[in-house]
Design a protein around this motif. Structure first.
Motif, PDB file in Angstrom:
ATOM      1  N   GLN A  78       0.149  -9.373  10.344  1.00  0.00           N
ATOM      2  CA  GLN A  78       0.043  -8.251   9.405  1.00  0.00           C
ATOM      3  C   GLN A  78      -0.236  -8.779   8.015  1.00  0.00           C
ATOM      4  N   GLY A  80      -1.187  -7.276   3.962  1.00  0.00           N
ATOM      5  CA  GLY A  80      -1.283  -6.070   3.140  1.00  0.00           C
ATOM      6  C   GLY A  80      -1.015  -6.373   1.685  1.00  0.00           C
ATOM      7  N   SER A 404      -0.537   5.718   9.295  1.00  0.00           N
ATOM      8  CA  SER A 404      -1.075   4.595  10.058  1.00  0.00           C
ATOM      9  C   SER A 404      -2.047   5.135  11.093  1.00  0.00           C
ATOM     10  N   SER A 412      -4.552  -1.783  13.647  1.00  0.00           N
ATOM     11  CA  SER A 412      -4.121  -0.584  12.922  1.00  0.00           C
ATOM     12  C   SER A 412      -4.342  -0.777  11.435  1.00  0.00           C
ATOM     13  N   VAL A 413      -4.646   0.328  10.759  1.00  0.00           N
ATOM     14  CA  VAL A 413      -4.742   0.350   9.305  1.00  0.00           C
ATOM     15  C   VAL A 413      -3.598   1.194   8.773  1.00  0.00           C
ATOM     16  N   ASP A 414      -2.907   0.697   7.741  1.00  0.00           N
ATOM     17  CA  ASP A 414      -1.764   1.400   7.146  1.00  0.00           C
ATOM     18  C   ASP A 414      -2.069   1.737   5.690  1.00  0.00           C
ATOM     19  N   LEU A 458      -2.203  -0.773   0.960  1.00  0.00           N
ATOM     20  CA  LEU A 458      -3.102  -0.788   2.099  1.00  0.00           C
ATOM     21  C   LEU A 458      -2.825  -2.034   2.929  1.00  0.00           C
ATOM     22  N   LEU A 460      -3.329  -4.123   7.058  1.00  0.00           N
ATOM     23  CA  LEU A 460      -4.028  -4.256   8.340  1.00  0.00           C
ATOM     24  C   LEU A 460      -3.108  -4.993   9.299  1.00  0.00           C
TER      25      LEU A 460
END
Length: 464
Positions: A78, A80, A404, A412-414, A458, A460
């Motif tokens: 992860q 971000g 998400s 996944s994109v958050d 943001l 990923l």
């Protein structure tokens, strides 16, 4: 060596290299009370970090409770970042400076304190700043996903501000840079179906630079000598702490978590320099008060204890809550010990311990889309009489939302957004200069503060 183990280690090494490159990008204005930066997870931001010790829904659990790694379905990387957009204004309400004016025993030449010259309202000292983070969590092969290892990189403490050199608060602060980076290797083990434990080592690097002006004590009588001096203090340090946690799942859908993060005691080695102070050629006065010397200062980062709960209400709805104790009383003062034997440079802080509360929820719209929202109350550790313009703090109230989306099976994109409302606490501290000498000068601040923060994040996630 087993090929599965080699593959797992290779993925971990590559991901860690990427985290290290991003983790040194920056850290900025603190967005929890004091100078703690909570923004270590995009999904967590979306729910105002409610239930972080029990959520265990992605690799950011490495920071909030490493025991949560055992609840992940597969290995995950992860990355971000949170863009912090603070706005803060300080307005003078009657700040004064008390010059010695060559005091005599009877005080014949001792005029009353006068107003501080300069702009009566500060600029916004904060720039928009990106705070990155990264995590990798990997199950150890042949352990049936019971044993996990992970690593996290982030900037959990920090502060950066810059005021104009002619503002009324210049004797308190003109520039502040405090950057604390953290690398945390972690491990977690699922003891049985209802208990998981975990912990990690926090390898902490701190770098600080503080700048402020210093009044010339003879300036009140001799205008030719009223130019301020400039004080610069800087240093760096490595130190080590630890964190441990546990998660209990007594029944399906209910998780209770507890996490302890130790305090980290830094000893910053660096230098202190004062330049720009010149005295007239009078008996008993040195030609200057300037100095340039090595020095050391302690930076005691606070311990924290967090309790969290995550409760599924329906298959589509989960509620989360958390309570965090911050041991801010460890931060009593900024004291620089000079190698040249001069008097210590002391800035009293006297932070107090605080307890923060948060509630939030998640709605699983479908298999690909998750919505979040949350609220947090985060009280300030600063005390009346000791507040500084370096941290013009107040009680904070967070309103957060997030989403998400699975853009593909393993990715996944958050996204998260928060607005932080802050109480307007006064700046009402005293600053003393040339203490213990006939030139002792006191600056007394009386100012109002208006602040708020916007945060956009943001991230990923990639599962493997």
């Amino acid at each position: 060596m087993n090929q599965r183990i080699i593959g797992g280690i290779s993925r971990l090494a590559l991901a860690v290299a990427g985290i290290a490159a991003g983790g040194l990008f920056g850290a900025g204005a603190a967005n929890a009370a004091g100078f703690f930066i909570q923004e270590q997870s995009v999904t967590g931001l979306g729910r105002a970090f409610a239930g972080g010790a029990a959520a265990a829904d992605d690799a950011s659990t490495i920071f909030f409770n490493p025991a949560g790694m055992t609840f992940l379905k597969q290995g995950e990387a992860q990355f971000g970042g949170s863009l912090l957009i603070p706005d803060s204004r300080l307005t003078d309400k009657g700040s004064t400076i008390d010059y010695p004016a060559f005091r005599t025993p009877r005080g014949i030449f001792d005029p009353p304190p006068g107003r501080i010259s300069g702009e009566s309202k500060s600029n916004n000292p904060y720039d928009a700043t990106l705070v990155p983070h990264g995590y990798v969590a990997v199950p150890v092969p042949s352990t049936d996903n019971r044993l996990w290892v992970g690593i996290g990189v982030g900037a959990p403490f920090g502060l950066e501000s810059r005021y104009d050199g002619n503002w009324f608060g210049r004797y308190d602060a003109t520039k502040t840079q405090l950057l604390v980076y953290n690398v945390s290797p972690t491990v977690a083990y699922r003891v049985n179906d209802w208990l998981s434990i975990g912990g990690g080592i926090d390898i902490s690097y701190a770098w600080a630079k503080l700048e402020s002006h210093v009044p010339n004590p003879v300036g009140a009588l001799l205008p030719a000598y009223d130019e301020d001096g400039k004080l610069t203090i800087k240093g760096e340090s490595w130190a080590v702490g630890y964190n441990i946690g546990a998660i209990v799942q007594p029944v399906e859908g209910t998780r209770l978590g507890v996490h302890f993060r130790s305090g980290v005691d830094h000893r910053l080695d660096g230098s202190a320099e004062l330049k720009g102070i010149a005295f007239p050629p009078l008996p008993g006065l040195p030609p200057t008060a300037d100095f340039n010397t090595g020095g050391t200062a302690k930076l005691n980062l606070p311990p924290m204890v967090t309790f969290g709960i995550r409760q599924e209400i329906t298959p589509q709805i989960a509620l989360l809550g958390g309570v965090t104790w911050y041991g801010w009383s460890s931060f009593k003062e900024i004291r620089v010990k000079r190698e040249d034997g001069g008097a210590d440079l002391v800035n009293t802080q006297r932070y107090q311990d605080t307890v923060g509360l948060s509630i939030g929820g998640e709605y699983y719209w479908n298999e690909d889309l998750t919505l979040r929202a949350g609220f947090q109350y985060d009280p300030t550790p600063t005390k009346s009489g000791y507040r500084s313009s370096r941290t013009p703090d107040g009680d904070r109230y967070w309103l957060s939302a997030g989403v998400s989306y699975n853009v593909m099976e393993n990715m996944s994109v958050d996204f998260g957004y928060t607005h932080v409302f802050m109480d307007a606490h006064k700046l009402d501290a005293d600053r003393d200069f040339y203490v213990g000498t006939p030139l002792e000068t006191r600056v007394s601040y009386d100012a109002s503060n208006s602040s708020s923060v916007d945060i956009v994040a943001l991230g990923l996630r990639y599962r493997f």
